[in-house]
Design a protein around this motif. Structure first.
Motif, PDB file in Angstrom:
ATOM      1  N   LEU A 126      53.321  45.106  40.822  1.00  0.00           N
ATOM      2  CA  LEU A 126      51.867  45.200  40.832  1.00  0.00           C
ATOM      3  C   LEU A 126      51.429  44.040  40.064  1.00  0.00           C
ATOM      4  N   ASN A 127      50.636  43.342  40.660  1.00  0.00           N
ATOM      5  CA  ASN A 127      50.074  41.848  40.210  1.00  0.00           C
ATOM      6  C   ASN A 127      48.741  42.333  40.001  1.00  0.00           C
ATOM      7  N   VAL A 128      48.251  41.739  38.403  1.00  0.00           N
ATOM      8  CA  VAL A 128      47.094  42.166  37.900  1.00  0.00           C
ATOM      9  C   VAL A 128      46.245  40.908  37.762  1.00  0.00           C
ATOM     10  N   GLU A 129      44.817  41.102  38.153  1.00  0.00           N
ATOM     11  CA  GLU A 129      44.022  40.212  38.123  1.00  0.00           C
ATOM     12  C   GLU A 129      43.003  40.470  36.870  1.00  0.00           C
ATOM     13  N   TYR A 130      43.155  39.943  35.535  1.00  0.00           N
ATOM     14  CA  TYR A 130      42.547  40.393  34.482  1.00  0.00           C
ATOM     15  C   TYR A 130      41.342  39.214  34.406  1.00  0.00           C
ATOM     16  N   ARG A 131      40.493  39.714  33.874  1.00  0.00           N
ATOM     17  CA  ARG A 131      39.359  38.823  33.595  1.00  0.00           C
ATOM     18  C   ARG A 131      39.741  37.702  32.714  1.00  0.00           C
ATOM     19  N   LEU A 132      38.883  36.481  32.545  1.00  0.00           N
ATOM     20  CA  LEU A 132      39.281  35.544  32.089  1.00  0.00           C
ATOM     21  C   LEU A 132      38.328  35.107  31.028  1.00  0.00           C
ATOM     22  N   SER A 133      38.854  34.182  30.029  1.00  0.00           N
ATOM     23  CA  SER A 133      38.062  33.672  29.076  1.00  0.00           C
ATOM     24  C   SER A 133      37.637  32.102  29.316  1.00  0.00           C
ATOM     25  N   PRO A 134      36.713  31.549  29.056  1.00  0.00           N
ATOM     26  CA  PRO A 134      35.891  31.941  27.920  1.00  0.00           C
ATOM     27  C   PRO A 134      34.548  32.931  28.371  1.00  0.00           C
ATOM     28  N   GLU A 135      34.594  33.235  29.691  1.00  0.00           N
ATOM     29  CA  GLU A 135      33.446  33.903  30.077  1.00  0.00           C
ATOM     30  C   GLU A 135      33.474  35.446  29.578  1.00  0.00           C
ATOM     31  N   ASN A 136      34.702  35.858  29.409  1.00  0.00           N
ATOM     32  CA  ASN A 136      35.011  37.305  28.947  1.00  0.00           C
ATOM     33  C   ASN A 136      36.276  37.156  27.960  1.00  0.00           C
ATOM     34  N   PRO A 137      35.566  36.780  26.550  1.00  0.00           N
ATOM     35  CA  PRO A 137      36.414  36.485  25.621  1.00  0.00           C
ATOM     36  C   PRO A 137      37.358  37.750  25.054  1.00  0.00           C
TER      37      PRO A 137
END
Length: 356
Positions: A126-137
């Motif tokens: 299972l490959n996870v695409e998590y939210r990125l910083s700096p837009e999502n700290p």
């Protein structure tokens, strides 16, 4: 001088390819860094190598899913091997978190490798695409990864996974931090009773904010200065990524070296790049886990810069990095027990790496 200073020395093979890298490539504004990283980590050599390891389409299936998280949803991608004669229809499960300093990368970054792993190792991934910083700290990405892990545990049937056969978290660089973080959170969460992780693989991880180094370990954390001008990721670039992330220096979900649940952590395999500002903290984390009673194996790759195995996949040291990862997976799926029955599957994946 760090007691591990010898690991910064590069071989002639490594020195030749490092000389072609631009100085401080990951410094600048966020869009510039993303553009540079795209060119470095998904350049022609890396892409050609990945294409060669892709297994035939008939040997696996891919399913994308949406996982609810605080404030929205994230994408996860499951890869399931096609059943072969003698298999009972379920596989061990590996949950993967991609690299990128918490600010770069996406679900496609490790896609080919995970497809090859799934088929040749006979595991679901299972490959996870998590939210990125700096837009999502912070803590957005860390919480996303934990929600994805819980989703995987609850929806193992969608992935044709049997957690009793093995349940491992793994990741590289920032993904290594995320894997180590969720492993500790899961160790303390009653939700995971009866479906505990059997292992964690942390590749070139960040494990503690430099502003939160415990005084008793300062003498063991010298690579941040010694390797400050290392290629690919130097100290200034690492500090920039940490600023974009915005995590409190002593928060245990980021600075996992400071966490209180080390003794509850699953067995760990840790891979450390020798020519990396993060080298000493990776080695220290292996030591701290082992002192807490956790089964740990740790390998250090002399002269290898942070992420160098991905940019230059055909180097001998890069092949060894990938081969060591594959050969340690059975140990992690079995909860730190030495096994031999998976040797054929390991051999298939190693042969796949040899085609790069």
């Amino acid at each position: 001088m760090s007691q591990y200073a010898q690991f910064s020395k590069t071989s002639p093979e490594l020195a030749a390819v490092i000389a072609r890298l631009p100085p401080s490539p990951l410094l600048g504004d966020i869009q510039t860094v993303r553009n540079v990283a795209e060119a470095m980590f998904r350049g022609p050599q890396a892409q050609d190598a990945l294409k060669r390891i892709l297994p035939p389409d008939s040997t696996y299936t891919v399913h994308d899913h949406k996982v609810p998280v605080d404030g929205g949803e994230i994408l996860v991608r499951g890869v399931i091997p096609t059943f072969t004669e003698g298999e009972d229809g379920t596989f061990p499960l590996l949950v993967w978190y991609h690299p990128g300093g918490f600010a770069l990368g996406d679900i496609d970054q490790s896609d080919a490798i995970l497809r090859a792993l799934s088929v040749n190792q006979r595991i679901s991934t299972l490959n996870v695409e998590y939210r990125l910083s700096p837009e999502n700290p912070f803590p957005a990405g860390h919480d996303d990864c934990y929600h994805a892990l819980k989703w995987a545990a609850e929806n193992a049937s969608l992935l044709n996974a049997s957690l009793g056969k093995g349940f491992v978290v793994a990741g590289q660089s920032s993904g290594g931090n995320l894997a180590g973080s969720v492993a500790l959170r899961a160790a303390e969460d009653p939700f995971f009773e009866g479906r505990k992780l059997t292992g964690q693989c942390l590749q070139i991880p960040s494990v503690v904010h430099p502003s939160a180094w415990p005084e008793k370990y300062r003498a063991e954390l010298l690579s941040f200065e010694q390797n400050k001008d290392a290629p690919i990721l130097g100290t200034d670039a690492m500090l920039q990524f940490l600023e974009w992330l915005g995590a409190p220096a002593d928060h245990p979900h980021f600075s996992i070296l400071l966490h209180s649940a080390h003794a509850k952590a699953p067995p760990a395999y840790i891979q450390v790049a020798g020519f990396d500002p993060l080298r000493d903290e990776g080695i220290l984390y292996a030591k701290v886990l082992e002192e807490a009673g956790v089964k740990v194996q740790c390998d250090v790759y002399a002269g290898l810069p942070h992420g160098g195995h991905q940019i230059f996949p055909t180097l001998d040291v890069s092949r060894k990095f990938q081969a060591d990862f594959v050969s340690h997976l059975p140990w992690l799926f079995k909860g730190g027990k030495v096994v031999t029955e998976d040797s054929d599957n390991v051999l298939k994946t190693l042969q796949c790496i040899d085609t790069i």
